[in-house]
Enzyme design. Structure first.
Site, PDB file in Angstrom:
ATOM      1  N   LYS A   1       6.994   0.187 -15.591  1.00 48.54           N
ATOM      2  CA  LYS A   1       6.541  -0.388 -14.327  1.00 48.54           C
ATOM      3  C   LYS A   1       6.803   0.620 -13.219  1.00 48.54           C
ATOM      4  O   LYS A   1       7.740   1.429 -13.297  1.00 48.54           O
ATOM      5  CB  LYS A   1       7.308  -1.676 -14.022  1.00 48.54           C
ATOM      6  CG  LYS A   1       6.584  -2.613 -13.064  1.00 48.54           C
ATOM      7  CD  LYS A   1       5.539  -3.465 -13.768  1.00 48.54           C
ATOM      8  CE  LYS A   1       5.001  -4.544 -12.847  1.00 48.54           C
ATOM      9  NZ  LYS A   1       4.106  -5.470 -13.537  1.00 48.54           N
TER      10      LYS A   1
ATOM     11  N   GLY B   1       2.808 -19.285  -3.994  1.00 51.05           N
ATOM     12  CA  GLY B   1       2.090 -18.016  -3.936  1.00 51.05           C
ATOM     13  C   GLY B   1       0.620 -18.184  -4.246  1.00 51.05           C
ATOM     14  O   GLY B   1       0.258 -18.627  -5.344  1.00 51.05           O
TER      15      GLY B   1
ATOM     16  N   GLY C   1      -1.809 -15.669  -4.052  1.00 52.72           N
ATOM     17  CA  GLY C   1      -2.479 -14.388  -4.224  1.00 52.72           C
ATOM     18  C   GLY C   1      -3.580 -14.508  -5.256  1.00 52.72           C
ATOM     19  O   GLY C   1      -4.024 -15.619  -5.590  1.00 52.72           O
TER      20      GLY C   1
ATOM     21  N   VAL D   1      -3.684 -14.213  -8.524  1.00 55.13           N
ATOM     22  CA  VAL D   1      -3.365 -15.011  -9.703  1.00 55.13           C
ATOM     23  C   VAL D   1      -3.112 -16.466  -9.321  1.00 55.13           C
ATOM     24  O   VAL D   1      -3.634 -17.394  -9.955  1.00 55.13           O
ATOM     25  CB  VAL D   1      -2.144 -14.437 -10.447  1.00 55.13           C
ATOM     26  CG1 VAL D   1      -1.782 -15.324 -11.636  1.00 55.13           C
ATOM     27  CG2 VAL D   1      -2.437 -13.024 -10.925  1.00 55.13           C
TER      28      VAL D   1
END
Length: 376
Positions: A105, A203, A205, A207
């Site tokens: 990552k 959240g 966003g 996704v």
């Protein structure tokens, strides 16, 4: 406090690049979240404004594959910790999903809204080019598909692009999470549909929004929170969602808490406030600490391990690197297996009286050790 002022320089990209690339594995090894990481790289380019960390956790199954996050961490240590935790999660994610890739990552320390310039991305492309063969990356928090396209024009080790790739992996990630939530509900309640099930999505966003679309389509009652007030208003309008404050969503009256933002929200401090019987979402590392899964178990809350339920995006971009190239139908068949894997983890954890993340990690390590044992 850690400082990366004098890391040991190992390699610098050829040409006229102003990038300096240093091995900071020894620096990283002093942090609690270091977990036998194979290599940790720091890329810096003062002229173009880049500070980036690429953590390669384990490549027993294949080269490192994981997204790049753009986030203004409050310190170098915080950014390094994030990279270490996220890369370890990618190792487990790939192993449990049966992908021939290792865990890696990257984190770019920057504000995606104000600091993410073409110059910065060009410097990052130089860093990726230097790491080719070790690390393949793509879209993540703060790094868009358009950014991935920009990087792909400059280096080959970028996935999830619109030009020659599979495009935005977010809807595929969301679909896997959607299927995983249904598997968790089945484990808790038995067969049933989503009509009337209260799901708190933290959240909105790419996704989180795609997940809400699927959940709403099957009749779930949504409770939503996001730092973007306009997205919350839009969700209320389009999905009939109930808005709540960002610091209140974890304690919302819901059947499922679906964290789809940054990690660390489920902690020793917040677990007592949870009213949901299931934690299942798209966020990486939603648990502040590994032992928080046991705290959830002790409260009778079922936890769907993040790197299992949110593996759809990885499965999707990994398919681009398969022999013969990307096959959408084959990819979605693999994503459809996510609830099967989760159900097996749930059953094993229940039978053994263990936290689900312990069981998931055990499965991942079994596959990694098996790969290590194969003749070279």
């Amino acid at each position: 406090m850690l400082h990366a002022t004098e890391p040991r320089k190992l390699k610098v990209p050829a040409g006229k690049s102003t990038l300096v690339l240093d091995d900071i594995t020894e620096v990283a090894s002093k942090l609690q979240d270091f977990d036998q990481h194979e290599q940790v790289w720091l890329g810096r380019d003062a002229e173009r404004g880049l500070t980036a960390i690429a953590a390669i956790h384990n490549t027993a199954l294949g080269p490192g594959l994981g997204g790049t996050r753009v986030w203004p961490h409050e310190s170098f240590e915080a950014a390094l910790t994030d990279a270490l935790r996220l890369s370890r999660g990618m190792t487990y994610k790939s192993a449990v999903a049966g992908m021939p890739f290792g865990g890696a990552k990257a984190v770019i320390v920057a504000d995606a809204k104000t600091d993410k310039t073409p110059e910065l991305l060009s410097a990052y492309a130089d860093m990726l080019a230097a790491l080719e063969g070790q690390f393949y990356t793509g879209e993540d928090v703060g790094l868009t598909v358009a950014d991935a396209d920009f990087l792909r024009e400059r280096t080959p080790n970028v996935t999830g692009t619109t030009k020659g790739g599979s495009g935005n992996p977010s809807p595929v990630t969301a679909h896997g999470v959607f299927l995983g939530i249904k598997a968790a509900l089945k484990q808790q309640r038995g067969p049933g549909d989503l009509v009337g099930v209260r799901i708190a999505v933290q959240g909105l966003g790419s996704v989180g929004w795609a997940l809400c679309e699927e959940l709403h389509g099957e009749g779930a009652k949504l409770i939503v929170a996001d730092i973007d007030a306009q997205r919350v208003e839009r969700a209320a309008s389009e999905f009939g969602a109930t808005p709540v404050a960002t610091d209140a969503i974890i304690a919302a009256e819901a059947d499922v808490f679906a964290p789809c933002a940054l990690g660390g929200v489920v902690s020793e401090a917040t677990i007592p406030t949870l009213k949901a019987a299931i934690v299942a979402g798209a966020a990486n590392n939603p648990l502040a600490r590994h032992e928080d899964a046991r705290r959830l178990m002790e409260r009778g809350i079922l936890y769907a391990p993040d790197y299992v339920i949110n593996a759809g995006g990885l499965i999707n971009v990994a398919a681009e690197l398969a022999p013969g190239g990307y096959d959408r139908a084959a990819t979605m068949t693999k994503v459809a297996a996510i609830p099967v894997t989760l159900s097996a983890i749930f059953e094993r954890a229940q039978a053994q009286g263990r936290p689900t993340n312990d069981v998931a990690a055990e499965i991942a390590m079994e596959r990694i050790e098996k790969a290590k044992a194969r003749p070279a």
